[in-house]
Design an enzyme around this catalytic site. Structure first.
Site, PDB file in Angstrom:
ATOM      1  N   THR A 189       1.127  -1.146  -0.224  1.00 51.24           N
ATOM      2  CA  THR A 189      -0.601  -0.056   0.080  1.00 51.24           C
ATOM      3  C   THR A 189       1.303   0.861   0.281  1.00 51.24           C
ATOM      4  OG1 THR A 189      -2.334  -1.306   0.833  1.00 51.24           O
ATOM      5  CG2 THR A 189      -2.231   1.294   1.784  1.00 51.24           C
ATOM      6  N   VAL A 218     -13.347  -5.434   0.026  1.00 55.30           N
ATOM      7  CA  VAL A 218     -12.601  -4.028   0.282  1.00 55.30           C
ATOM      8  C   VAL A 218     -12.411  -3.281   1.084  1.00 55.30           C
ATOM      9  CG1 VAL A 218     -12.599  -1.070   0.716  1.00 55.30           C
ATOM     10  CG2 VAL A 218     -14.106  -2.485  -0.751  1.00 55.30           C
ATOM     11  N   GLY A 219     -10.567  -2.305   1.661  1.00 54.07           N
ATOM     12  CA  GLY A 219      -9.759  -3.312   3.078  1.00 54.07           C
ATOM     13  C   GLY A 219      -9.927  -1.982   3.660  1.00 54.07           C
ATOM     14  N   ASP A 220      -8.885  -1.330   4.617  1.00 60.70           N
ATOM     15  CA  ASP A 220      -8.707  -0.107   5.286  1.00 60.70           C
ATOM     16  C   ASP A 220      -8.042   1.059   4.586  1.00 60.70           C
ATOM     17  OD1 ASP A 220      -6.939  -1.453   5.130  1.00 60.70           O
ATOM     18  OD2 ASP A 220      -5.870   0.070   6.228  1.00 60.70           O
ATOM     19  N   THR A 240      -0.224   0.948   6.639  1.00 60.26           N
ATOM     20  CA  THR A 240      -0.442  -0.153   5.610  1.00 60.26           C
ATOM     21  C   THR A 240      -0.508  -1.891   6.707  1.00 60.26           C
ATOM     22  OG1 THR A 240       0.551  -1.458   4.015  1.00 60.26           O
ATOM     23  CG2 THR A 240       2.362   0.362   5.695  1.00 60.26           C
ATOM     24  N   GLY A 241      -1.065  -2.655   5.762  1.00 58.14           N
ATOM     25  CA  GLY A 241      -1.663  -4.378   7.176  1.00 58.14           C
ATOM     26  C   GLY A 241      -2.074  -5.174   6.196  1.00 58.14           C
ATOM     27  N   THR A 242      -2.691  -5.758   7.295  1.00 57.95           N
ATOM     28  CA  THR A 242      -3.246  -6.417   7.220  1.00 57.95           C
ATOM     29  C   THR A 242      -4.492  -5.607   7.556  1.00 57.95           C
ATOM     30  OG1 THR A 242      -3.287  -6.900   9.191  1.00 57.95           O
ATOM     31  CG2 THR A 242      -2.503  -8.539   8.054  1.00 57.95           C
TER      32      THR A 242
HETATM   33  N1  ASP Z   1      -3.975  -2.644   3.998  1.00 63.99           N
HETATM   34  C1  ASP Z   1      -3.955  -3.175   2.541  1.00 63.99           C
HETATM   35  C2  ASP Z   1      -4.913  -4.225   2.639  1.00 63.99           C
HETATM   36  O1  ASP Z   1      -5.974  -4.717   3.313  1.00 63.99           O
HETATM   37  C3  ASP Z   1      -3.250  -4.209   2.203  1.00 63.99           C
HETATM   38  C4  ASP Z   1      -1.709  -3.417   2.562  1.00 63.99           C
HETATM   39  O2  ASP Z   1      -1.453  -2.236   2.960  1.00 63.99           O
HETATM   40  O3  ASP Z   1      -1.035  -4.205   2.814  1.00 63.99           O
HETATM   41  O4  ASP Z   1      -5.966  -3.344   1.370  1.00 63.99           O
END
Ligand code: ASP
Length: 325
Positions: A189, A218-220, A240-242
Site C-alpha cells: 500500500t 475493500v480493505g482499510d 499499511t498492513g492487514t
Molecule cells: N491495507 C491494505 C489492504 O488491506 C493492504 C496493505 O497495506 O498491504 O487492502
C-alpha cells in the site's frame, strides 16, 4: 510558520536483507527519496499539506515498485481493484474511492470526491464515471499489469486465500517462487502524511489491496479512520498492513483519540496501536504519523516498512528495515 514536513510509506512486511538484492534495495531507496523530495518541493513552495500528500501518492501510484496504481496486485479473478483515500486535517474534509479498475490515479479520484461531491466515498463504475467527468484520466485495465505481480498471482491463484503484498518469497526479483508463500508476511500500500508551513495536516493512502483477494473486497485504505486519518488538532496517519485488522480497530482514528482523550504523545499513541492494539486481533503492518508540531512516528510490527521523510530543505531520509528506523 511551521517547518514543513512530509513522510511517505510504500508498504510493510517481511522485508529482510536476504529478501532484497542490493540492486532492488537501491531502487527502492532512490524511488522513495525522489518521491519525498517532490513532496518537499510542493511544501517548500508554499503548497498545502493536502497538495503535497496528493502529489506524493500520485507518484507512488505511478511507480511500479509499489502496490498501488501501476504495479497493483491481482484479485482472485486476475483483475485489479484499487482503493484510495485523502483527508484534510483543517476541516476534516475527505474523499475516497473503492473497487475502481480504470482510473490511472485513484488518489486524484478521491480528491475529486472530496472537492466536487457532497459525499465521502464512491465505489465501482459510478465512482469511475464521476471521476472521469471531473477530468481524472482513465486507462485500460491492462495499464496496471506488471510481470512481477502477475507471477505472484499465478502462484497463489486457485488457493482459497488471499496473499498480502511484498511477500519475501514471492516478491523478490531474485527469489521468485523459491519458497512457499506465507500469507502473513508481506503487505503493500502507499501513503503520505504532511504538515505544511501554515500548520495544516493531511493524509493520503492508496492500494491495490491484497493478492488474490475476493472480487469486491475493500480493505482499510479507503476507510476514514481505519487506513487514513487527518485532524489538525491531533495527527495525520496513513496505514499499511492487514486491512481487516486496521478496520476492526479503527487504527488511524485511535491514534488521534489516544492523543486527544488520553493526552498521549504521538509516539506513545502510535506505538500503542501498532504494538498492542493491532496484534491482539492479528494485525500486522505499520503507520506513518505526524502531529501539528512536526513530530514523526513511523512504527511497524513487521520486519520492514518502505518509508521516507523530509523536513524543510533537508535531504530526504529513507529506510527499509527495522534496524535503520
Ligand atoms: N491495507 C491494505 C489492504 O488491506 C493492504 C496493505 O497495506 O498491504 O487492502
Amino acid at each position: 510558520m511551521s517547518t514543513p514536513v512530509i513522510a511517505i510509506h510504500g508498504g510493510a512486511g517481511t522485508i529482510t536483507r536476504v529478501s532484497l538484492t542490493a540492486e532492488e534495495e537501491a531502487r527502492y531507496h532512490l524511488a522513495l527519496a525522489e518521491i519525498v523530495a517532490a513532496g518537499q518541493a510542493v511544501l517548500n513552495a508554499g503548497g498545502s499539506a493536502l497538495e503535497a500528500v496528493t502529489e506524493a501518492v500520485r507518484l507512488l501510484e505511478d511507480c511500479p515498485l509499489f502496490n498501488a496504481g501501476h504495479g497493483a496486485v491481482y484479485t482472485s479473478e486476475g483483475k485489479h481493484e484499487l482503493d484510495a483515500c485523502v483527508m484534510n486535517g483543517a476541516d476534516l474534509a475527505s474523499g475516497a474511492v473503492a473497487c475502481v479498475t480504470q482510473l490511472r490515479n485513484p488518489i486524484l479520484a478521491a480528491r475529486a470526491v472530496m472537492e466536487k461531491s457532497e459525499h465521502v466515498l464512491l465505489v465501482g463504475p459510478a465512482a469511475e464515471a464521476f471521476a472521469a467527468r471531473h477530468g481524472v484520466v482513465t486507462v485500460s485495465p491492462d495499464y496496471f499489469h506488471t510481470e512481477v505481480r502477475h507471477q505472484q498471482w499465478l502462484r497463489v491463484r486457485g488457493q482459497a486465500r488471499a496473499m498480502l503484498d511484498h511477500d519475501a518469497s514471492s516478491f523478490s526479483f531474485a527469489q521468485q517462487a523459491a519458497e512457499p508463500i506465507d500469507p502473513d508476511h508481506k503487505f503493500g500500500t502507499v501513503g503520505a502524511v504532511a504538515l505544511d508551513q501554515f500548520g495544516n495536516l493531511a493524509a493520503a493512502t492508496s492500494t491495490g489491496g491484497i493478492t488474490n483477494k475476493q472480487a469486491g473486497r475493500v480493505g482499510d485504505s479507503p476507510i476514514i479512520g481505519a487506513g487514513c486519518y487527518a485532524n489538525n488538532a491531533t495527527v495525520a496517519v496513513s496505514a499499511t498492513g492487514t486491512g481487516e485488522a486496521f478496520m476492526r480497530t479503527a487504527a488511524c482514528y485511535d491514534i488521534g483519540a489516544r492523543m486527544a482523550y488520553a493526552g498521549q504523545s504521538l509516539q506513545e499513541a502510535s506505538d500503542a496501536v501498532v504494538f498492542e492494539t493491532l496484534p491482539k486481533v492479528g494485525g500486522r503492518g505499520g503507520v506513518i504519523a505526524i502531529d501539528a508540531h512536526g513530530n514523526l512516528a513511523l512504527p511497524f510490527n513487521t520486519e520492514g516498512m518502505y518509508r521516507a521523510y523530509g523536513r524543510g530543505e533537508l535531504a530526504p531520509v529513507t529506510a527499509i528495515y527495522a534496524e535503520s528506523a
